[in-house]
Motif scaffolding. Structure first.
Motif, PDB file in Angstrom:
ATOM      1  N   ALA A  28       0.818  -1.206   0.000  1.00 23.75           N
ATOM      2  CA  ALA A  28       0.000   0.000   0.000  1.00 23.75           C
ATOM      3  C   ALA A  28       0.859   1.267   0.000  1.00 23.75           C
ATOM      4  O   ALA A  28       0.589   2.208  -0.749  1.00 23.75           O
ATOM      5  CB  ALA A  28      -0.931   0.008   1.209  1.00 23.75           C
ATOM      6  N   THR A  29       1.910   1.291   0.830  1.00 26.67           N
ATOM      7  CA  THR A  29       2.683   2.526   0.998  1.00 26.67           C
ATOM      8  C   THR A  29       3.889   2.597   0.068  1.00 26.67           C
ATOM      9  O   THR A  29       4.370   3.688  -0.232  1.00 26.67           O
ATOM     10  CB  THR A  29       3.193   2.663   2.446  1.00 26.67           C
ATOM     11  N   GLY A  30       4.404   1.454  -0.362  1.00 28.17           N
ATOM     12  CA  GLY A  30       5.560   1.479  -1.253  1.00 28.17           C
ATOM     13  C   GLY A  30       5.113   1.418  -2.700  1.00 28.17           C
ATOM     14  O   GLY A  30       5.377   2.290  -3.494  1.00 28.17           O
ATOM     15  N   PHE A 118      -7.164   4.202 -13.264  1.00 33.29           N
ATOM     16  CA  PHE A 118      -6.332   3.109 -13.746  1.00 33.29           C
ATOM     17  C   PHE A 118      -5.362   2.643 -12.659  1.00 33.29           C
ATOM     18  O   PHE A 118      -5.251   1.448 -12.359  1.00 33.29           O
ATOM     19  CB  PHE A 118      -5.565   3.578 -14.990  1.00 33.29           C
ATOM     20  N   ALA A 119      -4.655   3.616 -12.038  1.00 32.14           N
ATOM     21  CA  ALA A 119      -3.629   3.269 -11.060  1.00 32.14           C
ATOM     22  C   ALA A 119      -4.238   2.641  -9.811  1.00 32.14           C
ATOM     23  O   ALA A 119      -3.690   1.676  -9.259  1.00 32.14           O
ATOM     24  CB  ALA A 119      -2.816   4.516 -10.684  1.00 32.14           C
ATOM     25  N   LEU A 120      -5.386   3.165  -9.348  1.00 33.31           N
ATOM     26  CA  LEU A 120      -5.999   2.602  -8.144  1.00 33.31           C
ATOM     27  C   LEU A 120      -6.480   1.175  -8.383  1.00 33.31           C
ATOM     28  O   LEU A 120      -6.418   0.333  -7.477  1.00 33.31           O
ATOM     29  CB  LEU A 120      -7.162   3.483  -7.664  1.00 33.31           C
ATOM     30  N   THR A 121      -6.931   0.895  -9.614  1.00 32.63           N
ATOM     31  CA  THR A 121      -7.324  -0.470  -9.942  1.00 32.63           C
ATOM     32  C   THR A 121      -6.113  -1.406  -9.842  1.00 32.63           C
ATOM     33  O   THR A 121      -6.177  -2.474  -9.217  1.00 32.63           O
ATOM     34  CB  THR A 121      -7.919  -0.538 -11.358  1.00 32.63           C
ATOM     35  N   LEU A 122      -4.995  -0.983 -10.447  1.00 34.57           N
ATOM     36  CA  LEU A 122      -3.771  -1.791 -10.364  1.00 34.57           C
ATOM     37  C   LEU A 122      -3.335  -1.965  -8.913  1.00 34.57           C
ATOM     38  O   LEU A 122      -2.899  -3.046  -8.497  1.00 34.57           O
ATOM     39  CB  LEU A 122      -2.634  -1.106 -11.144  1.00 34.57           C
ATOM     40  N   TRP A 123      -3.467  -0.879  -8.158  1.00 33.22           N
ATOM     41  CA  TRP A 123      -3.034  -0.879  -6.757  1.00 33.22           C
ATOM     42  C   TRP A 123      -3.867  -1.879  -5.949  1.00 33.22           C
ATOM     43  O   TRP A 123      -3.339  -2.659  -5.161  1.00 33.22           O
ATOM     44  CB  TRP A 123      -3.184   0.551  -6.239  1.00 33.22           C
ATOM     45  N   LEU A 124      -5.190  -1.874  -6.178  1.00 36.49           N
ATOM     46  CA  LEU A 124      -6.064  -2.805  -5.456  1.00 36.49           C
ATOM     47  C   LEU A 124      -5.758  -4.254  -5.854  1.00 36.49           C
ATOM     48  O   LEU A 124      -5.753  -5.150  -5.010  1.00 36.49           O
ATOM     49  CB  LEU A 124      -7.538  -2.475  -5.719  1.00 36.49           C
ATOM     50  N   TRP A 125      -5.487  -4.486  -7.156  1.00 42.29           N
ATOM     51  CA  TRP A 125      -5.081  -5.824  -7.586  1.00 42.29           C
ATOM     52  C   TRP A 125      -3.775  -6.236  -6.918  1.00 42.29           C
ATOM     53  O   TRP A 125      -3.576  -7.405  -6.572  1.00 42.29           O
ATOM     54  CB  TRP A 125      -4.929  -5.888  -9.101  1.00 42.29           C
ATOM     55  N   SER A 126      -2.867  -5.270  -6.742  1.00 43.67           N
ATOM     56  CA  SER A 126      -1.588  -5.571  -6.086  1.00 43.67           C
ATOM     57  C   SER A 126      -1.816  -5.974  -4.636  1.00 43.67           C
ATOM     58  O   SER A 126      -1.203  -6.920  -4.133  1.00 43.67           O
ATOM     59  CB  SER A 126      -0.660  -4.358  -6.130  1.00 43.67           C
ATOM     60  N   LEU A 127      -2.699  -5.235  -3.946  1.00 37.40           N
ATOM     61  CA  LEU A 127      -3.019  -5.569  -2.552  1.00 37.40           C
ATOM     62  C   LEU A 127      -3.669  -6.952  -2.476  1.00 37.40           C
ATOM     63  O   LEU A 127      -3.313  -7.766  -1.616  1.00 37.40           O
ATOM     64  CB  LEU A 127      -3.965  -4.512  -1.960  1.00 37.40           C
ATOM     65  N   ALA A 128      -4.603  -7.226  -3.416  1.00 37.68           N
ATOM     66  CA  ALA A 128      -5.256  -8.530  -3.429  1.00 37.68           C
ATOM     67  C   ALA A 128      -4.222  -9.628  -3.671  1.00 37.68           C
ATOM     68  O   ALA A 128      -4.247 -10.685  -3.019  1.00 37.68           O
ATOM     69  CB  ALA A 128      -6.340  -8.563  -4.505  1.00 37.68           C
ATOM     70  N   GLY A 129      -3.293  -9.379  -4.605  1.00 38.14           N
ATOM     71  CA  GLY A 129      -2.248 -10.367  -4.897  1.00 38.14           C
ATOM     72  C   GLY A 129      -1.401 -10.652  -3.675  1.00 38.14           C
ATOM     73  O   GLY A 129      -1.054 -11.811  -3.407  1.00 38.14           O
TER      74      GLY A 129
ATOM     75  N   ALA B  18       8.311   0.951   6.873  1.00 35.18           N
ATOM     76  CA  ALA B  18       8.161   2.410   6.833  1.00 35.18           C
ATOM     77  C   ALA B  18       9.369   3.062   6.159  1.00 35.18           C
ATOM     78  O   ALA B  18       9.218   4.006   5.369  1.00 35.18           O
ATOM     79  CB  ALA B  18       7.989   2.953   8.253  1.00 35.18           C
ATOM     80  N   THR B  19      10.571   2.539   6.452  1.00 36.77           N
ATOM     81  CA  THR B  19      11.784   3.077   5.827  1.00 36.77           C
ATOM     82  C   THR B  19      11.732   2.898   4.318  1.00 36.77           C
ATOM     83  O   THR B  19      12.039   3.826   3.555  1.00 36.77           O
ATOM     84  CB  THR B  19      13.029   2.349   6.393  1.00 36.77           C
ATOM     85  N   ALA B  20      11.331   1.701   3.890  1.00 36.50           N
ATOM     86  CA  ALA B  20      11.255   1.427   2.449  1.00 36.50           C
ATOM     87  C   ALA B  20      10.210   2.323   1.789  1.00 36.50           C
ATOM     88  O   ALA B  20      10.426   2.840   0.679  1.00 36.50           O
ATOM     89  CB  ALA B  20      10.920  -0.046   2.215  1.00 36.50           C
ATOM     90  N   ALA B  21       9.064   2.533   2.472  1.00 36.54           N
ATOM     91  CA  ALA B  21       8.016   3.384   1.911  1.00 36.54           C
ATOM     92  C   ALA B  21       8.523   4.816   1.764  1.00 36.54           C
ATOM     93  O   ALA B  21       8.304   5.468   0.729  1.00 36.54           O
ATOM     94  CB  ALA B  21       6.776   3.340   2.809  1.00 36.54           C
TER      95      ALA B  21
END
Lengths: 223, 117
Positions: A28-30, A118-129, B18-21
């Protein structure tokens, strides 16, 4: 493919006993898989926070030129700056590529909604993955779990091989592959950073030398 | 780190995430700051791009040759053979990324399941 690559990441998290919520937090954050895999791998080898920060930063350097070129396309100069800082979090290779190639077909006002959708869709798929990878890795036979972890290096090897279109990248790929394990044995903390600097500089110099050689031979042919 | 059990370990792992983010967002934030003000096709950007590329190549090679975690229980020969299969299929299929990944992972899983590893 994005989903599958994050399934691999989720499995990798479980393999080094990183809890699922932290794997999810990382996605989510990276949301930059090379840095995430580098982070988990360095955690696995017991590296220091400083080493993690440097290696992740170096692995994500492509995000700077991508952001510099995409933001003026998305955000009008008179709109609040903070919006750009928020939107920038979802700049990643695929969302950047698609938005840059579609931008001429979109009104300026439609570009940010297009990009975010587009990006949020990819992001949600990434979280699901990530969740699926973490969950599945604990439920399948050991051979399959190992296969999911092995997905990480193989996926990146294929991405790099597909991108190795110029001589400099071939040199960086080859020398990185040789130096990476060697430098790791010398210093597990800083081996990755040293490999990046050495192999990257070799690739950079090779690309310059190649280009100059071309320029010289071109001049000779013209003259 | 891994030896510090319990809350300390979870805190350390959270600090790593957190560091990586922060290290990742730094590029995006700096990109917004510099947007429209710098050229991105110069030598410095080309060099840092190659550094990222070389670093990833080194990470991949280390994960295959000297893996940490459960991959370390598999045989080096199996990891190298699966990597070879992935590369061979990738090039045979006309630099097809998905074909290479699937072939490599299936070959690896198969060899491990057969007990070769």
């Amino acid at each position: 493919m994005i989903f599958a690559s994050f399934v691999g990441f989720g499995s990798l998290c479980r393999s080094v006993e990183l809890p699922m919520w932290l794997g999810l937090a990382s996605t989510a954050t990276g949301w930059a898989l090379p840095g995430q895999v580098a982070m988990v791998e360095l955690v696995g080898t017991g590296a220091s926070l400083a080493a993690i920060a440097v290696a992740v930063a170096l692995s994500g350097s492509r995000l700077l030129p991508m952001t510099v070129t995409l933001v003026p396309q998305l955000i009008a100069p008179d709109s609040p700056r903070w919006r750009a800082y928020v939107v920038a979090h979802w700049i990643a290779v695929t969302s950047w590529l698609i938005t840059m190639s579609e931008r001429h077909r979109l009104d300026r006002g439609a570009r940010t909604p297009f990009f975010l959708g587009f990006a949020l869709t990819l992001w949600l798929w990434s979280l699901a993955g990530t969740v699926v990878g973490f969950t599945v890795a604990g439920a399948v036979p050991p051979a399959m779990m190992l296969g999911l972890v092995f997905l990480n290096p193989i996926y990146f090897l294929m991405v790099l091989a597909a991108d190795a279109t110029d001589r400099g990248r071939v040199v960086a790929l080859g020398s990185g592959a040789v130096l990476g394990p060697m430098f790791h044995l010398v210093t597990a903390d800083w081996g990755l950073m040293l490999t990046g600097f050495a192999a990257g500089s070799a690739g950079f110099l090779a690309s310059r030398a190649h280009r100059n050689a071309h320029r010289l031979s071109g001049t000779a042919a013209d003259g | 780190m891994a030896d510090g059990a319990g809350v300390g370990s979870a805190l350390w792992l959270a600090a790593a995430v957190a560091t990586a983010a922060a290290a990742t967002y730094a590029w995006r934030g700096l990109g917004v700051l510099l947007a429209g003000r710098i050229r991105v096709d110069g030598a410095a950007f080309a060099w840092i791009g190659y550094v990222a590329y070389g670093l990833l190549a080194g990470l991949i090679a280390r994960m295959i040759l000297l893996p940490a975690g459960p991959l370390a229980t598999t045989a080096l020969g199996v990891r190298l053979a699966a990597t070879g299969v992935a590369l061979a299929v990738f090039f045979a299929a006309g630099r097809h990324l998905v074909a290479g990944v699937v072939a490599g992972v299936v070959a690896f899983t198969g060899l491990v399941a057969l007990g070769v590893g």
